[in-house]
Design an enzyme around this catalytic site. Structure first.
Site, PDB file in Angstrom:
ATOM      1  N   CYS A   1      43.680  67.279  16.999  1.00 31.62           N
ATOM      2  CA  CYS A   1      43.923  66.259  15.963  1.00 31.62           C
ATOM      3  C   CYS A   1      44.222  66.919  14.628  1.00 31.62           C
ATOM      4  O   CYS A   1      43.760  68.025  14.332  1.00 31.62           O
ATOM      5  CB  CYS A   1      42.742  65.298  15.861  1.00 31.62           C
ATOM      6  SG  CYS A   1      41.254  66.064  15.231  1.00 31.62           S
TER       7      CYS A   1
ATOM      8  N   THR B   1      32.974  32.871  40.255  1.00 34.92           N
ATOM      9  CA  THR B   1      32.201  34.046  40.681  1.00 34.92           C
ATOM     10  C   THR B   1      30.841  34.049  39.979  1.00 34.92           C
ATOM     11  O   THR B   1      29.804  34.311  40.605  1.00 34.92           O
ATOM     12  CB  THR B   1      32.978  35.343  40.351  1.00 34.92           C
ATOM     13  OG1 THR B   1      34.161  35.342  41.149  1.00 34.92           O
ATOM     14  CG2 THR B   1      32.174  36.589  40.640  1.00 34.92           C
TER      15      THR B   1
ATOM     16  N   GLU C   1      37.361  71.194  21.019  1.00 34.27           N
ATOM     17  CA  GLU C   1      37.813  72.474  20.470  1.00 34.27           C
ATOM     18  C   GLU C   1      36.727  73.107  19.601  1.00 34.27           C
ATOM     19  O   GLU C   1      36.527  74.320  19.607  1.00 34.27           O
ATOM     20  CB  GLU C   1      39.059  72.281  19.587  1.00 34.27           C
ATOM     21  CG  GLU C   1      40.261  71.692  20.289  1.00 34.27           C
ATOM     22  CD  GLU C   1      40.295  70.168  20.179  1.00 34.27           C
ATOM     23  OE1 GLU C   1      39.256  69.530  20.421  1.00 34.27           O
ATOM     24  OE2 GLU C   1      41.360  69.624  19.861  1.00 34.27           O
TER      25      GLU C   1
ATOM     26  N   GLU D   1      36.585  42.019  37.919  1.00 35.53           N
ATOM     27  CA  GLU D   1      35.875  42.022  39.215  1.00 35.53           C
ATOM     28  C   GLU D   1      36.060  40.724  40.000  1.00 35.53           C
ATOM     29  O   GLU D   1      35.239  40.408  40.860  1.00 35.53           O
ATOM     30  CB  GLU D   1      34.385  42.282  38.975  1.00 35.53           C
ATOM     31  CG  GLU D   1      34.078  43.672  38.459  1.00 35.53           C
ATOM     32  CD  GLU D   1      32.666  44.133  38.784  1.00 35.53           C
ATOM     33  OE1 GLU D   1      31.971  43.469  39.572  1.00 35.53           O
ATOM     34  OE2 GLU D   1      32.259  45.152  38.223  1.00 35.53           O
TER      35      GLU D   1
ATOM     36  N   ASP E   1      27.929  33.831  42.616  1.00 34.15           N
ATOM     37  CA  ASP E   1      27.244  35.111  42.903  1.00 34.15           C
ATOM     38  C   ASP E   1      26.149  35.451  41.902  1.00 34.15           C
ATOM     39  O   ASP E   1      25.352  36.343  42.179  1.00 34.15           O
ATOM     40  CB  ASP E   1      28.258  36.272  42.904  1.00 34.15           C
ATOM     41  CG  ASP E   1      29.314  36.115  43.980  1.00 34.15           C
ATOM     42  OD1 ASP E   1      29.145  35.239  44.843  1.00 34.15           O
ATOM     43  OD2 ASP E   1      30.306  36.868  43.947  1.00 34.15           O
TER      44      ASP E   1
ATOM     45  N   SER F   1      29.917  36.284  50.034  1.00 33.48           N
ATOM     46  CA  SER F   1      30.644  37.567  50.076  1.00 33.48           C
ATOM     47  C   SER F   1      29.699  38.765  50.134  1.00 33.48           C
ATOM     48  O   SER F   1      30.142  39.900  50.009  1.00 33.48           O
ATOM     49  CB  SER F   1      31.571  37.689  48.858  1.00 33.48           C
ATOM     50  OG  SER F   1      30.836  37.638  47.661  1.00 33.48           O
TER      51      SER F   1
HETATM   52  N1  LIG Z   1      34.543  40.496  47.367  1.00 29.69           N
HETATM   53  C1  LIG Z   1      34.588  40.642  46.069  1.00 29.69           C
HETATM   54  O1  LIG Z   1      34.789  41.746  45.547  1.00 29.69           O
HETATM   55  C2  LIG Z   1      34.383  39.437  45.193  1.00 29.69           C
HETATM   56  C3  LIG Z   1      34.347  39.618  43.810  1.00 29.69           C
HETATM   57  C4  LIG Z   1      34.195  38.495  43.007  1.00 29.69           C
HETATM   58  C5  LIG Z   1      34.110  37.250  43.602  1.00 29.69           C
HETATM   59  N2  LIG Z   1      34.130  37.131  44.930  1.00 29.69           N
HETATM   60  C6  LIG Z   1      34.058  35.795  45.556  1.00 29.69           C
HETATM   61  O2  LIG Z   1      35.137  35.036  45.046  1.00 29.69           O
HETATM   62  C7  LIG Z   1      34.768  33.678  44.996  1.00 29.69           C
HETATM   63  C8  LIG Z   1      35.146  33.098  43.648  1.00 29.69           C
HETATM   64  O3  LIG Z   1      36.525  33.294  43.427  1.00 29.69           O
HETATM   65  P1  LIG Z   1      37.464  32.129  42.934  1.00 29.69           P
HETATM   66  O4  LIG Z   1      38.867  32.563  43.130  1.00 29.69           O
HETATM   67  O5  LIG Z   1      37.047  30.856  43.548  1.00 29.69           O
HETATM   68  O6  LIG Z   1      37.111  31.985  41.407  1.00 29.69           O
HETATM   69  P2  LIG Z   1      37.078  32.983  40.161  1.00 29.69           P
HETATM   70  O7  LIG Z   1      38.337  33.747  40.111  1.00 29.69           O
HETATM   71  O8  LIG Z   1      35.795  33.710  40.161  1.00 29.69           O
HETATM   72  O9  LIG Z   1      36.987  31.949  38.977  1.00 29.69           O
HETATM   73  C9  LIG Z   1      38.070  31.063  38.781  1.00 29.69           C
HETATM   74  C10 LIG Z   1      37.773  30.191  37.618  1.00 29.69           C
HETATM   75  O10 LIG Z   1      37.754  30.944  36.415  1.00 29.69           O
HETATM   76  C11 LIG Z   1      38.168  30.125  35.341  1.00 29.69           C
HETATM   77  N3  LIG Z   1      39.258  30.734  34.586  1.00 29.69           N
HETATM   78  C12 LIG Z   1      39.330  30.802  33.229  1.00 29.69           C
HETATM   79  N4  LIG Z   1      40.444  31.389  32.843  1.00 29.69           N
HETATM   80  C13 LIG Z   1      41.132  31.701  33.979  1.00 29.69           C
HETATM   81  C14 LIG Z   1      42.378  32.316  34.211  1.00 29.69           C
HETATM   82  N5  LIG Z   1      43.142  32.744  33.218  1.00 29.69           N
HETATM   83  N6  LIG Z   1      42.797  32.464  35.481  1.00 29.69           N
HETATM   84  C15 LIG Z   1      42.015  32.042  36.515  1.00 29.69           C
HETATM   85  N7  LIG Z   1      40.830  31.458  36.350  1.00 29.69           N
HETATM   86  C16 LIG Z   1      40.383  31.293  35.091  1.00 29.69           C
HETATM   87  C17 LIG Z   1      38.646  28.815  35.959  1.00 29.69           C
HETATM   88  O11 LIG Z   1      37.601  27.877  35.828  1.00 29.69           O
HETATM   89  P3  LIG Z   1      37.463  27.000  34.494  1.00 29.69           P
HETATM   90  O12 LIG Z   1      38.622  26.078  34.509  1.00 29.69           O
HETATM   91  O13 LIG Z   1      36.166  26.373  34.598  1.00 29.69           O
HETATM   92  O14 LIG Z   1      37.557  27.951  33.351  1.00 29.69           O
HETATM   93  C18 LIG Z   1      38.828  29.148  37.431  1.00 29.69           C
HETATM   94  O15 LIG Z   1      38.644  28.056  38.278  1.00 29.69           O
HETATM   95  C19 LIG Z   1      33.284  33.619  45.302  1.00 29.69           C
HETATM   96  O16 LIG Z   1      33.123  33.203  46.617  1.00 29.69           O
HETATM   97  C20 LIG Z   1      32.825  35.047  45.153  1.00 29.69           C
HETATM   98  O17 LIG Z   1      31.757  35.358  46.020  1.00 29.69           O
HETATM   99  C21 LIG Z   1      34.263  38.195  45.760  1.00 29.69           C
END
Ligand SMILES: NC(=O)c1ccc[n+]([C@@H]2O[C@H](COP(=O)([O-])OP(=O)(O)OC[C@H]3O[C@@H](n4cnc5c(N)ncnc54)[C@H](OP(=O)(O)O)[C@@H]3O)[C@@H](O)[C@H]2O)c1
Length: 326
Positions: A75, A196, A52, A259, A200, A168
């Protein structure tokens, strides 16, 4: 032009501050006299004049008796800058068109009340839905004290985020990946899971989009497997996702981009913490052993299905961006 069209122009102006204004709202303002624009402004960054004030300065004496369009209620409190309503009272517009009442408890109708009390006609709710959409993260933050959570993934045509071996790169095309950098620039924090981060090695910064700010890089890593230099903050121990978001909200973070990967996306979905879902669907099929976009969400029957509202569809080369609201 009718009021709706001027308000839509004010929204477009406000969007210029989308990346730099947070934690403030990216407000736009337009001043119209005898059917012609005589002043316009948008809020650039905290501590600088509000929309504004820029518009009033441009309009000068022409502001008197004008119609002023502003996307968010002006505001009424002293923050880092003096209250806008005082400047408006001094400039004496005839009518003030407001897109939406500011839910911030320090304003919340007070700005409108002061204007009306001083004889200025106030018309509220012009293009309110469009304003609500453009300011969604800000409005959500002021109402809940939590950031607006955008979950984002690149998926194959059959809904997978990675092949069976975890690779990926790349599911989506180059143009779509540039758009994802715009999403990063609009977010003040990015969250990924430890798998991830390990698989990655993502840089988690804004590269392909003009932005002077970088989001806070957060990795969820309870077991301490990730190199700490990969993030600005490693979240370990048993901090719940809700508590993490509460902390980020207190720090003034309006939008968080989650992500992935699939396990982290599933946790956010299971806890009802996602407001918006952005899926970039690339021209590939990864088969049944690929990783699911929500790895750990159990839906046994259609009655349990989660229903979403379509917000928008865009095409980037051969990648389709689907934007959903939860
Ligand atoms: N295409 C896409 O857009 C994209 C994006 C991202 C990733 N990716 C792919 O996804 C794959 C990885 O995914 P992912 O499912 O295996 O693992 P993730 O979601 O990346 O990581 C999971 C890990 O995060 C930790 N974590 C901590 N707090 C958490 C919570 N509240 N909830 C869930 N996890 C938690 C845990 O490990 P700790 O127990 O050690 O804490 C869990 O094992 C890779 O292959 C990557 O290339 C693809």
């Amino acid at each position: 032009m009718d009021p709706a069209k001027w308000m839509l122009e004010a929204i477009t102006l406000g969007q210029k501050g989308r990346i730099t204004a947070p934690p403030n709202p990216w407000v736009g303002c337009m001043i119209v006299k005898d059917g012609k624009r005589v002043g316009e402004g948008w809020h650039e960054s905290p501590g600088t004049p509000h929309a504004e004030i820029h518009a009033l300065k441009q309009a000068g004496n022409l502001a008197e008796g004008s119609d002023l369009y502003v996307t968010l209620e002006p505001c009424s409190h002293f923050g880092r800058t003096p209250p806008c309503v005082q400047a408006l009272l001094k400039a004496k517009p005839k009518r003030v068109f407001v897109g939406i009442v500011d839910p911030d408890p320090r304003v919340s109708g007070e700005g409108i009340r002061i204007l009306k009390e001083n004889g200025i006609e106030v018309i509220c709710g012009v293009e309110e839905e469009a304003v609500r959409k453009s300011l969604a993260p800000y409005l959500h933050h002021r109402k809940t004290s939590l950031p607006w959570v955008v979950a984002k993934a690149a998926i194959s045509c059959d809904g997978k985020i990675a092949a069976q071996d975890g690779s990926s790169k790349w599911i989506s095309g180059k143009e779509a990946r540039s758009d994802a950098h715009c999403l990063r620039a609009e977010s003040q924090a990015i969250i990924v899971g430890s798998n991830t981060a390990l698989q990655d090695q993502p840089s988690l910064n804004v590269r392909d989009y003009p932005s002077e700010r970088q989001p806070l890089r957060i990795i969820l890593d309870r077991r301490g497997r990730v190199n700490p230099s990969q993030a600005d903050r490693i979240v370990g121990n048993e901090l719940s996702l809700l508590d993490l978001l509460k902390d980020l909200g207190k720090e003034g973070i309006l939008q968080v981009l989650v992500e992935g990967g699939g396990k982290v996306l599933a946790s956010f979905l299971n806890e009802g913490l996602i407001q918006e879902l952005v899926l970039y669907t690339g021209p590939v099929i990864l088969g049944e052993k690929g990783l699911a976009v929500f790895d750990g969400v159990e839906i046994h029957t259609m009655a349990q299905a989660k229903h979403l509202k379509l917000k928008g569809v865009e095409v980037f080369g051969e990648t389709v961006k689907l934007n959903w609201l939860t």
